[in-house]
Design a protein around this motif. Structure first.
Motif, PDB file in Angstrom:
ATOM      1  N   SER A  37      67.405  65.518  14.805  1.00 29.08           N
ATOM      2  CA  SER A  37      67.401  64.192  15.431  1.00 29.08           C
ATOM      3  C   SER A  37      66.336  63.300  14.803  1.00 29.08           C
ATOM      4  O   SER A  37      65.315  63.768  14.296  1.00 29.08           O
ATOM      5  CB  SER A  37      67.193  64.316  16.937  1.00 29.08           C
ATOM      6  OG  SER A  37      65.930  64.854  17.213  1.00 29.08           O
ATOM      7  N   LYS A  38      66.619  62.023  14.845  1.00 30.46           N
ATOM      8  CA  LYS A  38      65.709  61.000  14.313  1.00 30.46           C
ATOM      9  C   LYS A  38      65.568  59.915  15.367  1.00 30.46           C
ATOM     10  O   LYS A  38      66.496  59.640  16.126  1.00 30.46           O
ATOM     11  CB  LYS A  38      66.265  60.378  13.019  1.00 30.46           C
ATOM     12  CG  LYS A  38      66.529  61.361  11.893  1.00 30.46           C
ATOM     13  CD  LYS A  38      65.255  61.890  11.295  1.00 30.46           C
ATOM     14  CE  LYS A  38      65.553  62.816  10.121  1.00 30.46           C
ATOM     15  NZ  LYS A  38      64.388  63.510   9.644  1.00 30.46           N
ATOM     16  N   LYS A  44      66.469  53.116  11.510  1.00 29.86           N
ATOM     17  CA  LYS A  44      66.426  51.753  10.960  1.00 29.86           C
ATOM     18  C   LYS A  44      65.959  51.769   9.508  1.00 29.86           C
ATOM     19  O   LYS A  44      66.390  50.944   8.700  1.00 29.86           O
ATOM     20  CB  LYS A  44      65.497  50.871  11.790  1.00 29.86           C
ATOM     21  CG  LYS A  44      66.082  50.478  13.121  1.00 29.86           C
ATOM     22  CD  LYS A  44      65.076  49.638  13.906  1.00 29.86           C
ATOM     23  CE  LYS A  44      65.584  49.296  15.282  1.00 29.86           C
ATOM     24  NZ  LYS A  44      64.595  48.495  16.055  1.00 29.86           N
ATOM     25  N   GLY A  45      65.116  52.729   9.157  1.00 31.38           N
ATOM     26  CA  GLY A  45      64.649  52.870   7.784  1.00 31.38           C
ATOM     27  C   GLY A  45      65.735  53.357   6.827  1.00 31.38           C
ATOM     28  O   GLY A  45      65.560  53.308   5.610  1.00 31.38           O
ATOM     29  N   PHE A  46      66.862  53.808   7.365  1.00 25.81           N
ATOM     30  CA  PHE A  46      67.975  54.272   6.535  1.00 25.81           C
ATOM     31  C   PHE A  46      68.821  53.107   6.025  1.00 25.81           C
ATOM     32  O   PHE A  46      69.636  53.274   5.121  1.00 25.81           O
ATOM     33  CB  PHE A  46      68.916  55.196   7.328  1.00 25.81           C
ATOM     34  CG  PHE A  46      68.304  56.474   7.830  1.00 25.81           C
ATOM     35  CD1 PHE A  46      67.028  56.878   7.463  1.00 25.81           C
ATOM     36  CD2 PHE A  46      69.018  57.275   8.693  1.00 25.81           C
ATOM     37  CE1 PHE A  46      66.486  58.067   7.943  1.00 25.81           C
ATOM     38  CE2 PHE A  46      68.491  58.464   9.169  1.00 25.81           C
ATOM     39  CZ  PHE A  46      67.233  58.865   8.798  1.00 25.81           C
ATOM     40  N   LYS A  56      71.384  63.148   1.903  1.00 24.31           N
ATOM     41  CA  LYS A  56      70.853  64.113   0.941  1.00 24.31           C
ATOM     42  C   LYS A  56      69.321  64.178   1.026  1.00 24.31           C
ATOM     43  O   LYS A  56      68.735  65.258   1.104  1.00 24.31           O
ATOM     44  CB  LYS A  56      71.290  63.718  -0.472  1.00 24.31           C
ATOM     45  CG  LYS A  56      71.035  64.758  -1.521  1.00 24.31           C
ATOM     46  CD  LYS A  56      71.652  64.321  -2.850  1.00 24.31           C
ATOM     47  CE  LYS A  56      71.501  65.417  -3.877  1.00 24.31           C
ATOM     48  NZ  LYS A  56      72.107  65.049  -5.157  1.00 24.31           N
ATOM     49  N   ASN A  57      68.683  63.009   1.056  1.00 19.19           N
ATOM     50  CA  ASN A  57      67.225  62.957   0.982  1.00 19.19           C
ATOM     51  C   ASN A  57      66.524  63.146   2.326  1.00 19.19           C
ATOM     52  O   ASN A  57      65.466  63.758   2.388  1.00 19.19           O
ATOM     53  CB  ASN A  57      66.783  61.636   0.355  1.00 19.19           C
ATOM     54  CG  ASN A  57      67.272  61.504  -1.071  1.00 19.19           C
ATOM     55  OD1 ASN A  57      67.409  62.482  -1.786  1.00 19.19           O
ATOM     56  ND2 ASN A  57      67.558  60.283  -1.477  1.00 19.19           N
ATOM     57  N   LYS A  58      67.099  62.616   3.392  1.00 20.53           N
ATOM     58  CA  LYS A  58      66.435  62.679   4.701  1.00 20.53           C
ATOM     59  C   LYS A  58      66.781  63.931   5.494  1.00 20.53           C
ATOM     60  O   LYS A  58      66.065  64.311   6.409  1.00 20.53           O
ATOM     61  CB  LYS A  58      66.777  61.444   5.549  1.00 20.53           C
ATOM     62  CG  LYS A  58      66.392  60.127   4.907  1.00 20.53           C
ATOM     63  CD  LYS A  58      64.895  59.973   4.818  1.00 20.53           C
ATOM     64  CE  LYS A  58      64.537  58.595   4.255  1.00 20.53           C
ATOM     65  NZ  LYS A  58      63.099  58.418   4.121  1.00 20.53           N
TER      66      LYS A  58
END
Length: 130
Positions: A37-38, A44-46, A56-58
């Motif tokens: 979970s985020k 919003k940073g995505f 892939k990165n997060k």
């Protein structure tokens, strides 16, 4: 403004506040894929980079899993969240004024073309942009 021949606009964060729909689509995908979970602020940073790179990165997904998550995200966004947006205050008036002055306008975006066309038509931006 005499020498200006054209203005190129971005949709997300310039013409429209699309944050709610994008956050909603990410939240849906994260839950559906059972990813870590985020917070809303993290999500919003995505906004901005292409979704498969975000997954892939997060979330440390391999390329195939990241593409699968991005497909879920895009389908959700298209079907439910695309129009959870709104024009920034005064932006339609700005577009109209620029058109009156005879300056060409266009939209450039990372969104898929079908999304961009639909959202521009829905909010009347297409009347001002080539």
């Amino acid at each position: 403004m005499k020498n200006i021949k054209a203005v190129i606009w971005d949709i997300d964060g310039t013409l429209l506040n699309t944050e709610q729909g994008l956050v909603s689509a990410y939240q849906y995908t994260i839950e559906k894929q059972q990813l870590s979970s985020k917070t809303v602020e993290e999500i919003k940073g995505f906004i901005g980079p292409i979704p498969q790179n975000i997954f892939k990165n997060k979330f440390n997904l391999n390329s195939q899993a990241a593409q699968f998550a991005a497909d879920i995200f895009r389908n959700r966004y298209k079907q439910y969240d695309l129009l959870k947006a709104y024009p920034y205050d005064g932006i339609i008036e700005v577009l109209r004024e620029i058109q009156i002055r005879g300056i060409a306008q266009a939209v450039a975006t990372n969104k898929r073309q079908d999304y961009a066309l639909e959202i521009c038509k829905h909010f009347g931006i297409d009347k001002y942009c080539a």
